[in-house]
Design an enzyme around this catalytic site. Sequence first.
Site, PDB file in Angstrom:
ATOM      1  N   LYS A 181       0.800  -1.139   0.025  1.00 46.51           N
ATOM      2  CA  LYS A 181      -0.194   0.033  -0.062  1.00 46.51           C
ATOM      3  C   LYS A 181       0.718   1.209  -0.137  1.00 46.51           C
ATOM      4  O   LYS A 181       2.138   1.168   0.494  1.00 46.51           O
ATOM      5  CB  LYS A 181      -0.970  -0.083   1.206  1.00 46.51           C
ATOM      6  CG  LYS A 181      -2.166  -1.029   1.191  1.00 46.51           C
ATOM      7  CD  LYS A 181      -3.177  -0.760   0.198  1.00 46.51           C
ATOM      8  CE  LYS A 181      -4.054  -2.039  -0.079  1.00 46.51           C
ATOM      9  NZ  LYS A 181      -5.147  -1.966   0.969  1.00 46.51           N
ATOM     10  N   ARG A 217      -3.612 -10.974   3.352  1.00 52.83           N
ATOM     11  CA  ARG A 217      -3.649 -11.007   1.986  1.00 52.83           C
ATOM     12  C   ARG A 217      -2.210 -10.171   1.276  1.00 52.83           C
ATOM     13  O   ARG A 217      -2.337  -8.941   1.586  1.00 52.83           O
ATOM     14  CB  ARG A 217      -4.907 -10.281   1.384  1.00 52.83           C
ATOM     15  CG  ARG A 217      -5.107 -10.350  -0.026  1.00 52.83           C
ATOM     16  CD  ARG A 217      -6.609  -9.523  -0.221  1.00 52.83           C
ATOM     17  NE  ARG A 217      -6.928  -9.542  -1.773  1.00 52.83           N
ATOM     18  CZ  ARG A 217      -6.398  -8.553  -2.606  1.00 52.83           C
ATOM     19  NH1 ARG A 217      -5.439  -7.585  -2.162  1.00 52.83           N
ATOM     20  NH2 ARG A 217      -6.803  -8.542  -3.721  1.00 52.83           N
TER      21      ARG A 217
END
Length: 330
Positions: A270, A305
């Site tokens: 991210k 994930r």
Amino acid sequence: MSDTRVYYRPIPQADGGRWRLAGGWTGFTLLERLQRGHAPVVVSEAPADVIAALTAPRVPVMGLAMDRPRLMGIVNATPDSFSDGGSYDAIAQSRALIAAGADILDIGGESTRPGATEVPVDEEIARILPSIRAMSGAVPVSVDTRKALVAQAALQAGAAMVNDVSGFDFDPDLPSVVADSGQPVCLMHAQGLPHDMQDDPRYDDVVLDVYDALQDRIARARAAGIRADRIVIDPGIGFGKTEAHNLAILRRISLYHGLGCPILLGVSRKRFIGRIGGAETPRDRAPGTLALSLAAVAQGIQIHRVHDVAEHAQGLRLIAALNENGRTGT
């Protein structure tokens, strides 16, 4: 939500503890008592129903026991993923992720990166079905979609879970598709849609607001006929949240065990990891992702994930070795 509501966050400890957290590898003896407008208070007791929700062993997800951390490998069958879409063959990459140690594959055909636009249903289905059909016999496969027709096609092709980043906010027909299938669903929290979710996200108290929103999503899923033991939750790092919001959730992520469901965390590569860690290119953010994943493992988070499965599998092996009980080192 009333400001008088009280929440309890278990403070995890690796070496025993009075209670086991979610029946897993982490214990706790103390809790943080949280309330809007008040400073956190550390306590040693909580209501019986709170302790019951925090300690109840989680049922297996797609046949996988939740008594140890599980790795979900990301397969972006898209040309516009922020991280790696379009740069590889999805089936070949799926096989590589399994070889690296993925317990689950999460296959998606629509990018949900900030600024992404919606993909037509037929195109999304065409992108994902070959990979789902090819991989569903190797490991459990989750389909990453917000749409009922896509989920239905994926489930018929062998997918064993629906991972809905909208938490049933996008397509009103999706809950009934999941309920009819009898398969589990992961309900993620997001504020807004991908094309605008990062414009100016705001919360009164992000940690508690996300808790309440996930609780509402669970209630809607139950009302649609989805069994409680078929629900996984995801606080939605980076989906309608600033860097400060993300960090606040990650610091206290063990709070969400109080909802009684397995927790999935998706922080992989991210943008805020790159900003804090000094890694402009998404592929260079594996070390920062691993650091956050291991911090979440210490808080009992069950499903991770990730893009970089091999690195995470190695990290988890080292943490498991450190946490082994009954060894003297002699």
